[in-house]
Motif scaffolding. Structure first.
Motif, PDB file in Angstrom:
ATOM      1  N   UNK A  66       6.597  -8.449  -5.104  1.00 60.97           N
ATOM      2  CA  UNK A  66       5.650  -7.500  -4.870  1.00 60.97           C
ATOM      3  C   UNK A  66       6.023  -5.947  -4.371  1.00 60.97           C
ATOM      4  N   UNK A  67       7.085  -6.142  -3.576  1.00 61.61           N
ATOM      5  CA  UNK A  67       7.643  -4.897  -3.057  1.00 61.61           C
ATOM      6  C   UNK A  67       8.059  -4.130  -3.996  1.00 61.61           C
ATOM      7  N   UNK A  68       9.084  -4.693  -5.037  1.00 62.22           N
ATOM      8  CA  UNK A  68       9.510  -4.206  -6.239  1.00 62.22           C
ATOM      9  C   UNK A  68       8.479  -3.589  -7.036  1.00 62.22           C
ATOM     10  N   UNK A  94       4.943  -1.002   5.119  1.00 65.17           N
ATOM     11  CA  UNK A  94       3.556  -1.433   5.569  1.00 65.17           C
ATOM     12  C   UNK A  94       2.849  -2.580   4.643  1.00 65.17           C
ATOM     13  N   UNK A  95       2.925  -2.386   3.435  1.00 61.94           N
ATOM     14  CA  UNK A  95       2.178  -3.499   2.843  1.00 61.94           C
ATOM     15  C   UNK A  95       2.953  -5.025   2.670  1.00 61.94           C
ATOM     16  N   UNK A 133       4.983  -5.938   5.383  1.00 55.71           N
ATOM     17  CA  UNK A 133       4.497  -6.413   6.560  1.00 55.71           C
ATOM     18  C   UNK A 133       3.195  -7.208   6.670  1.00 55.71           C
ATOM     19  N   UNK A 134       2.379  -6.678   6.041  1.00 55.58           N
ATOM     20  CA  UNK A 134       1.068  -7.397   5.766  1.00 55.58           C
ATOM     21  C   UNK A 134       0.933  -8.446   5.121  1.00 55.58           C
ATOM     22  N   UNK A 135       1.849  -8.497   3.946  1.00 52.89           N
ATOM     23  CA  UNK A 135       2.012  -9.820   3.245  1.00 52.89           C
ATOM     24  C   UNK A 135       2.574 -10.987   4.102  1.00 52.89           C
ATOM     25  N   UNK A 136       3.626 -10.640   4.833  1.00 53.59           N
ATOM     26  CA  UNK A 136       4.389 -11.394   5.812  1.00 53.59           C
ATOM     27  C   UNK A 136       3.385 -12.079   6.930  1.00 53.59           C
ATOM     28  N   UNK A 137       2.540 -11.105   7.357  1.00 48.79           N
ATOM     29  CA  UNK A 137       1.682 -11.598   8.343  1.00 48.79           C
ATOM     30  C   UNK A 137       0.663 -12.452   7.903  1.00 48.79           C
ATOM     31  N   UNK A 138       0.368 -12.222   6.639  1.00 45.22           N
ATOM     32  CA  UNK A 138      -0.919 -12.900   5.972  1.00 45.22           C
ATOM     33  C   UNK A 138      -0.171 -14.538   5.658  1.00 45.22           C
ATOM     34  N   UNK A 139       0.943 -14.615   5.173  1.00 48.70           N
ATOM     35  CA  UNK A 139       1.582 -15.870   4.792  1.00 48.70           C
ATOM     36  C   UNK A 139       1.697 -16.597   6.109  1.00 48.70           C
ATOM     37  N   UNK A 160      -7.030  -3.771   2.166  1.00 52.97           N
ATOM     38  CA  UNK A 160      -6.685  -3.310   1.064  1.00 52.97           C
ATOM     39  C   UNK A 160      -5.567  -4.073   0.604  1.00 52.97           C
ATOM     40  N   UNK A 161      -4.677  -4.002   1.471  1.00 56.35           N
ATOM     41  CA  UNK A 161      -3.040  -4.518   1.139  1.00 56.35           C
ATOM     42  C   UNK A 161      -3.288  -5.926   0.898  1.00 56.35           C
ATOM     43  N   UNK A 162      -3.901  -6.721   1.669  1.00 54.10           N
ATOM     44  CA  UNK A 162      -4.287  -8.025   1.343  1.00 54.10           C
ATOM     45  C   UNK A 162      -4.634  -8.346  -0.020  1.00 54.10           C
TER      46      UNK A 162
END
Length: 294
Positions: A8-10, A25-26, A28-34, A80-82
């Motif tokens: 997703x980062x790529x 930032x996005x 970091x949000x994905x890691x927090x959600x996971x 929005x990032x989630x």
């Protein structure tokens, strides 16, 4: 899951052409959600499992984030990032519909410091090119971090480079004033100048449009309008609201009114006093001691 987040980062960097700041930032949000879902579900998460995320799960995640102290604007950006991550990982149309957090419509100016920064970040995040993202961020930082009018910011030329501790600004009625620059503001302008694909020198405009011409203020206004809608901010949240917030936040933290008049370029009570006569060092001290992000 780590492979999915890396992919997703790529995607954000290469396909969506998001800025490095946005990608960080996005991700970091994905890691927090996971991590949240592992604890929330009591089992490991996977890309396939993400397709089963419900609106209740997202509400629980937002409650978790709000408990950490983030405000409405930041929560809206987090959601929005989630949504973007879930759509990428599980496929379009799999993300549950959930109304994002918002503030009351018609929020009076000024906006809070967090909302001012969230607004500028959202405008930058939604630019189609990294250099345009850097440009938009720099313009809005000059409005909120230095109190410039949008016309004053867009009227700057390459002659201001390299930047120092202060900036000479020509405002209404051709009056000139000295504006101290926070390190964050200097960094924003310098980062943009380094990324801008058009040559910036001498009397040429500092801020350029996509085709190299002088940047139109209407483009910034439209970008801010889109961001305030995504963040749930009021209709009075305009580029000028950032300048208004600059002034209100300084006053609220004890800034001297006379010094603030000079910083803003307002008409002085003593009509004969010119802005350049003010001691720039004194203004810098007032600015650093009063600004909420100094």
């Amino acid at each position: 899951m780590q492979e999915t987040i890396s992919a997703w980062a790529d995607h954000l960097a290469q396909q969506r052409r998001r800025s490095a700041h946005t990608v960080r930032a996005y991700v970091a949000t994905a890691h927090r959600l996971s991590a949240f879902l592992v604890e929330h579900w009591g089992e490991s998460s996977s890309p396939a499992r993400l397709a089963e995320v419900t609106a209740a799960d997202l509400r629980a995640y937002l409650a978790f984030r709000r408990a950490s102290g983030i405000g409405n604007a930041s929560a809206a950006r987090e959601l929005s990032a989630v949504r973007g991550f879930l759509s990428f990982a599980a496929g379009e149309g799999t993300t549950p519909r959930l109304r994002g957090p918002s503030v009351k419509k018609g929020v009076p100016r000024p906006i809070s410091p967090d909302e001012a920064v969230a607004l500028a970040e959202d405008v930058a995040d939604n630019a189609r090119e990294p250099w345009i993202a850097a440009r938009n961020w720099a313009v809005l930082m000059l409005l909120y971090g230095a109190g410039l009018r949008i016309g004053e910011a867009l009227g700057l030329t390459g002659a201001i480079l390299p930047l120092g501790a202060t900036l000479s600004v020509t405002g209404k009625r051709a009056k000139t004033r000295i504006v101290p620059l926070l390190p964050q503001v200097r960094e924003a302008v310098e980062s943009y100048a380094a990324l801008c694909p058009w040559p910036i020198a001498g009397k040429e405009a500092l801020f350029r449009g996509a085709k190299g011409g002088v940047l139109d203020a209407a483009l910034i206004r439209r970008a801010v309008q889109g961001a305030r809608g995504r963040l749930g901010l009021g209709e009075r949240t305009t580029p000028h609201a950032l300048r208004h917030s600059f002034a209100t936040h300084l006053l609220g933290r004890g800034a001297d009114l006379r010094a603030l008049q000079e910083l803003l370029g307002h008409a002085s009570l003593r009509s004969t006093q010119i802005y350049t006569a003010v001691d720039a060092a004194h203004l810098l001290d007032v600015y650093r001691n009063a600004h909420p992000r100094a």
